[in-house]
Design an enzyme around this catalytic site. Sequence first.
Site, PDB file in Angstrom:
ATOM      1  N   TYR A 157      13.618  22.004 -13.414  1.00 25.95           N
ATOM      2  CA  TYR A 157      14.770  21.117 -13.639  1.00 25.95           C
ATOM      3  C   TYR A 157      14.750  20.623 -15.074  1.00 25.95           C
ATOM      4  CZ  TYR A 157      18.008  17.172 -13.205  1.00 25.95           C
ATOM      5  OH  TYR A 157      19.061  16.292 -13.371  1.00 25.95           O
ATOM      6  N   ASP A 252       9.478  21.653 -21.605  1.00 23.98           N
ATOM      7  CA  ASP A 252      10.102  20.451 -21.069  1.00 23.98           C
ATOM      8  C   ASP A 252       8.994  19.611 -20.433  1.00 23.98           C
ATOM      9  OD1 ASP A 252      11.373  18.457 -19.754  1.00 23.98           O
ATOM     10  OD2 ASP A 252      12.741  19.737 -18.614  1.00 23.98           O
ATOM     11  N   LYS A 280      10.938   9.851 -19.476  1.00 25.13           N
ATOM     12  CA  LYS A 280      10.147   9.127 -18.476  1.00 25.13           C
ATOM     13  C   LYS A 280       9.064   8.219 -19.100  1.00 25.13           C
ATOM     14  CE  LYS A 280      11.753  11.961 -14.763  1.00 25.13           C
ATOM     15  NZ  LYS A 280      12.059  13.377 -14.716  1.00 25.13           N
TER      16      LYS A 280
HETATM   17  C1  PLP Z   1      13.462  14.016 -15.009  1.00 27.76           C
HETATM   18  C2  PLP Z   1      13.481  15.300 -15.718  1.00 27.76           C
HETATM   19  C3  PLP Z   1      14.533  15.652 -16.585  1.00 27.76           C
HETATM   20  C4  PLP Z   1      15.795  14.841 -16.715  1.00 27.76           C
HETATM   21  O1  PLP Z   1      15.572  13.553 -17.204  1.00 27.76           O
HETATM   22  P1  PLP Z   1      16.722  12.439 -16.972  1.00 27.76           P
HETATM   23  O2  PLP Z   1      16.207  11.275 -17.775  1.00 27.76           O
HETATM   24  O3  PLP Z   1      16.778  12.186 -15.516  1.00 27.76           O
HETATM   25  O4  PLP Z   1      17.984  12.983 -17.513  1.00 27.76           O
HETATM   26  C5  PLP Z   1      14.412  16.812 -17.312  1.00 27.76           C
HETATM   27  N1  PLP Z   1      13.333  17.610 -17.190  1.00 27.76           N
HETATM   28  C6  PLP Z   1      12.311  17.302 -16.356  1.00 27.76           C
HETATM   29  C7  PLP Z   1      11.138  18.216 -16.280  1.00 27.76           C
HETATM   30  C8  PLP Z   1      12.361  16.155 -15.579  1.00 27.76           C
HETATM   31  O5  PLP Z   1      11.375  15.910 -14.719  1.00 27.76           O
END
Ligand code: PLP
Length: 441
Positions: A157, A252, A280
């Site tokens: 994701y 990511d 995060k």
């Molecule tokens: C949470 C997450 C995102 C998206 O972050 P948001 O702040 O919710 O837009 C993208 N990549 C990874 C791996 C994530 O866990």
Amino acid sequence: MTTDQQIATMRTHAGRPASEAAFAQACRFLPGGVNSPVRAFGSVGGTPVTVSSVCGAYIEDIDGQRYIDLVGSWGPAIAGHAHPDVIAAVHDAVKRGLSFGAPCEDETHLAELILSALPGHDRLRFVNSGTEACMSALRLARGATGRQQVIKFSGNYHGHSDSMLVAAGSGAVTHGVPTSLGVCEATANNTTVVRYNDADAVTKVFEQMGSEIAAIIVEPVAGNMGLIKPAAGFQEYLRKLCDTWGTVLIFDEVMTGFRVAWGGYQNVCGVQPDLTCLGKVIGGGMPVAAYAGPARLLDQVSPAGPVYQAGTLSGNPVGMAAGLATLQLCQGDGFYEHLTKLTSRLAEGFAEGARDAGINLVTDCIGGMLGFSFSSQPICNFEDAQAADHDRFGRFFHAMLDRGVWLAPSGYEACFVSAAHTDTDIDAVIAAATSAFQEMS
Ligand SMILES: *Cc1c(COP(=O)(O)O)cnc(C)c1O
């Protein structure tokens, strides 16, 4: 915790009338009653619990019931919720105003601290969400290479930008098919979706169109389909392919950054990506994210270069203060060792509890991240994750909630432990899980 408190935590949380009423009200004004779909209880059934406050390892609902929290606001709360240092830093910042729309010193301080943890990364740009970080990193990769195509892995994701809202059809490699109405086929067609941990499949894509591929974007440890570690040599192989073809390798680390280790998983596996996405943890609970890389790439971002990207609230002083205070806590002696120890003890406790109840459960963990799936097979990719018993997860979820443990309401999410969790909290979670497994067997 005393035995009485333990029993109180273990009591059956019978009804949540205030939450039921609050959610009914929310549904009148918010689509599905929530502002992010992962908060809905669609895959587990029942009504989302409305929260009144969070503190340390705990979350309290508006019916006055308290839970041990293993979600941590989906990752940011690594030092525990509302840590006094973070709250003090935010209070101090708030007194000087919420947003300047002009440079502030803490932007530079937080950037310097983050970059000190990422070898080979000279600069970063702050944004407000992980979605923006990934979307902007992909734009930069496309701008820098003059190419259009990107590779992503199924079950990874990267936020909700158009080019990432695509899924694989059947098979190891497919052109993306939109997973949401409103995503143009043309956009999805520029994304090729490959099975996670399948090096041969990635090779095939490069053999077909290597010179058109701007970027590979990958969760170096997958955390959005349970927790799946990369197969041995997988990230090294991606690095090699990208070097051969002049493709930008994007890690990511929005979830794994400062969660699995200081910096991120790149410091565990020793593979250096060209760009890193963070979010995060680096905002400590405020909407802060970033993309980082070497000067040769980041200096192509506006106003230094021709790749446009902007943000009214980016680098705002309150978010910067929360991020700085949180990362300073992470720098404490033995922070990650302690977090890792707590998390692995929890994983072992889950595994043992399931084994004793005769339930098939696969568990894994790294740093402060834990995953478990109701499966008898190892989980290596999205298809494996889908094949796990998600109905069983739904029953486990509610059994845990009723025992005072707060899990994410989906079998595709990882759990997050914080430094505020005590050994007693971990014991209480293991006891709750053991009892839930017994009830389910
Ligand atoms: C949470 C997450 C995102 C998206 O972050 P948001 O702040 O919710 O837009 C993208 N990549 C990874 C791996 C994530 O866990």
